[in-house]
Design a protein around this motif. Structure first.
Motif, PDB file in Angstrom:
ATOM      1  N   ARG A 154       0.822  -1.212   0.000  1.00 53.26           N
ATOM      2  CA  ARG A 154       0.000   0.000   0.000  1.00 53.26           C
ATOM      3  C   ARG A 154       0.857   1.264   0.000  1.00 53.26           C
ATOM      4  N   GLU A 155       1.957   1.243   0.745  1.00 52.95           N
ATOM      5  CA  GLU A 155       2.729   2.460   0.941  1.00 52.95           C
ATOM      6  C   GLU A 155       3.810   2.683  -0.108  1.00 52.95           C
ATOM      7  N   TYR A 156       4.369   1.598  -0.661  1.00 56.36           N
ATOM      8  CA  TYR A 156       5.587   1.770  -1.454  1.00 56.36           C
ATOM      9  C   TYR A 156       5.532   1.149  -2.850  1.00 56.36           C
ATOM     10  N   ARG A 157       4.390   0.670  -3.285  1.00 55.08           N
ATOM     11  CA  ARG A 157       4.362   0.038  -4.603  1.00 55.08           C
ATOM     12  C   ARG A 157       4.654   1.064  -5.689  1.00 55.08           C
ATOM     13  N   ARG A 158       5.574   0.687  -6.598  1.00 54.27           N
ATOM     14  CA  ARG A 158       5.932   1.542  -7.733  1.00 54.27           C
ATOM     15  C   ARG A 158       6.203   0.644  -8.942  1.00 54.27           C
ATOM     16  N   GLY A 159       5.832   1.128 -10.114  1.00 57.10           N
ATOM     17  CA  GLY A 159       6.201   0.429 -11.339  1.00 57.10           C
ATOM     18  C   GLY A 159       5.333  -0.785 -11.642  1.00 57.10           C
ATOM     19  N   GLU A 160       5.948  -1.774 -12.310  1.00 59.10           N
ATOM     20  CA  GLU A 160       5.214  -2.911 -12.847  1.00 59.10           C
ATOM     21  C   GLU A 160       4.984  -3.999 -11.807  1.00 59.10           C
ATOM     22  N   SER A 161       4.007  -4.859 -12.129  1.00 62.69           N
ATOM     23  CA  SER A 161       3.738  -6.062 -11.354  1.00 62.69           C
ATOM     24  C   SER A 161       3.670  -7.231 -12.325  1.00 62.69           C
ATOM     25  N   ASP A 162       4.081  -8.408 -11.863  1.00 62.60           N
ATOM     26  CA  ASP A 162       4.105  -9.598 -12.716  1.00 62.60           C
ATOM     27  C   ASP A 162       3.010 -10.559 -12.298  1.00 62.60           C
ATOM     28  N   LEU A 163       2.254 -11.041 -13.277  1.00 65.12           N
ATOM     29  CA  LEU A 163       1.262 -12.095 -13.049  1.00 65.12           C
ATOM     30  C   LEU A 163       1.948 -13.435 -13.277  1.00 65.12           C
ATOM     31  N   VAL A 164       1.882 -14.317 -12.267  1.00 63.92           N
ATOM     32  CA  VAL A 164       2.568 -15.605 -12.312  1.00 63.92           C
ATOM     33  C   VAL A 164       1.578 -16.701 -11.950  1.00 63.92           C
ATOM     34  N   GLU A 165       1.704 -17.841 -12.620  1.00 63.85           N
ATOM     35  CA  GLU A 165       0.915 -19.026 -12.264  1.00 63.85           C
ATOM     36  C   GLU A 165       1.854 -20.123 -11.785  1.00 63.85           C
ATOM     37  N   ARG A 166       1.565 -20.664 -10.589  1.00 67.61           N
ATOM     38  CA  ARG A 166       2.355 -21.766 -10.043  1.00 67.61           C
ATOM     39  C   ARG A 166       1.420 -22.818  -9.461  1.00 67.61           C
ATOM     40  N   ASP A 167       1.516 -24.030  -9.984  1.00 67.98           N
ATOM     41  CA  ASP A 167       0.712 -25.151  -9.492  1.00 67.98           C
ATOM     42  C   ASP A 167      -0.777 -24.827  -9.480  1.00 67.98           C
ATOM     43  N   GLY A 168      -1.234 -24.145 -10.531  1.00 73.13           N
ATOM     44  CA  GLY A 168      -2.656 -23.838 -10.649  1.00 73.13           C
ATOM     45  C   GLY A 168      -3.116 -22.629  -9.862  1.00 73.13           C
TER      46      GLY A 168
END
Length: 385
Positions: A154-168
């Motif tokens: 909430r306080e420090y998120r900056r830039g991109e985020s990655d969507l990842v799938e692991r074991d469903g």
């Protein structure tokens, strides 16, 4: 300082299907872009965009998603070329290097896909996200995470985020810019001796025994050998799952050890002196049964954890040369191969002091850390009038 926060998405059936189809589509198209880049000699991102952007749009990708697919491919080739230059894939002409250079990079169907703020928006109060998919915008996807991670997000998120799938299961890995604490002037240094029998031994008295982790790894090694003999698809699937489980276990242990050492150094207003072990796998000459133990030793990861936790806490950290630290006496400085009686025993041939070998080495490293810090500090001697 950049760090990452991972949260788990909890989509319903329709949202899960959209996310799964999106990852498979973008990674299939990333493989196609990779082939185009390979044929054209891996051009720069702008030139690669001219060859591929129109086709990606025609396949149903949005403008931002198409740009991210192209950038992901180009960044992958940049990483590959950096590894080749660094010699991480072997010498020129080696089998591993020829294999890496002779074909395009391939992306797994569930490989990570980057999202920026145009494709992904966060609703922190509701703990939901709105995310772009090939089936349209999917809204109100719940996510969960531990309290400290959500606060950092909430306080420090900056830039991109990655969507990842692991074991469903689906995860979002967000980049956060966390401010570093002001580094204080240390009263002394805590030396940290890294090893296999004892993962970390600090001059402050803390010792992380490696017996449990080594026993766990030996058991995993036996289970892997048993599965490898079967050579079935299900055995290969179980092998991958076990490898991930073992990696998570070792990572968790390294986090715990690093947190304990940094907290103790911060409490006592000390710095941390850490061994510089880069290249040890190339320097060490071991018998074949010992190689698996050395190569499964995650000393570099523990060093990274110590470094970033120290930076967040404002604890000074210096790397020192570990040469002959196991043979040098922390009391008198006498260095002799015969001082090291066994793996755990140290007895100085000069002054007669007897100590635990790893504890003695950690004290030697602490002194070297103090010397390195003093040599790098500005002089506090008053100027001559």
């Amino acid at each position: 300082m950049k760090t990452v926060v991972q949260v788990k998405l909890m989509p319903d059936a329709a949202q899960e299907a959209a996310l799964s189809a999106t990852l498979r589509t973008v990674n299939e198209l990333a493989c196609w872009v990779s082939e185009v880049a390979f044929v054209h000699g891996v051009p720069r991102e702008y030139a690669l965009r001219k060859h591929t952007y129109t086709h990606l749009k025609a396949e149903g990708l949005g403008a931002q998603a198409a740009q991210h697919v192209i950038k992901k491919v180009r960044d992958s080739y940049t990483t590959l070329h950096a590894n080749i230059r660094a010699g991480n894939l072997g010498e020129p002409g080696s089998k591993r290097r020829r294999k890496a250079e002779s074909k395009p990079i391939v992306f797994r169907p569930e490989a990570a896909q980057p999202y920026d703020d145009r494709c992904l928006s966060w609703q922190y109060d509701q703990q939901t996200v709105s995310i772009w998919t090939t089936a349209g915008r999917v809204r109100n996807v719940p996510f969960a995470g531990w309290a400290d991670a959500l606060k950092t997000l909430r306080e420090y998120r900056r830039g991109e985020s990655d969507l990842v799938e692991r074991d469903g299961a689906f995860y979002l890995v967000a980049t956060c810019e966390v401010p570093e604490a002001q580094t204080y002037g240390p009263d002394g240094f805590v030396g940290v001796d890294l090893g296999i029998a004892n993962i970390a031994t600090a001059s402050s008295g803390y010792r992380a025994a490696g017996r449990g982790l080594n026993r766990y790894r030996r058991r995993q090694l036996a289970l892997r050998a048993k599965l490898q003999r079967k050579r079935s698809k299900s055995a290969k699937r179980r092998l991958k799952a076990r490898a991930r489980k073992e990696r998570r276990h070792a990572t968790n242990q390294n986090h715990i050890i690093a947190k304990r050492i940094v907290a103790e150094a911060e409490r006592t207003s000390n710095g941390i002196a850490l061994e510089e072990l880069r290249g040890i796998r190339q320097r060490a000459r071991l018998r074949k049964p010992q190689r698996a133990t050395l190569h499964s030793w995650a000393f570099a990861q523990l060093g990274r954890f110590l470094e970033y936790k120290a930076r967040r806490a404002g604890v000074p950290l210096v790397y020192v040369d570990p040469a002959y630290s196991s043979r040098e006496c922390a009391e008198c400085g006498h260095t002799d191969r015969l001082n090291r009686i066994s793996q755990a025993e140290f007895a100085c041939r000069s002054c007669g002091v007897v100590a635990h070998a790893d504890r003695n080495a950690s004290r030697v490293l602490a002194r070297r850390g103090q010397d390195a810090w003093t040599a790098g500090c500005e002089s506090r001697v008053p100027a001559i009038p």
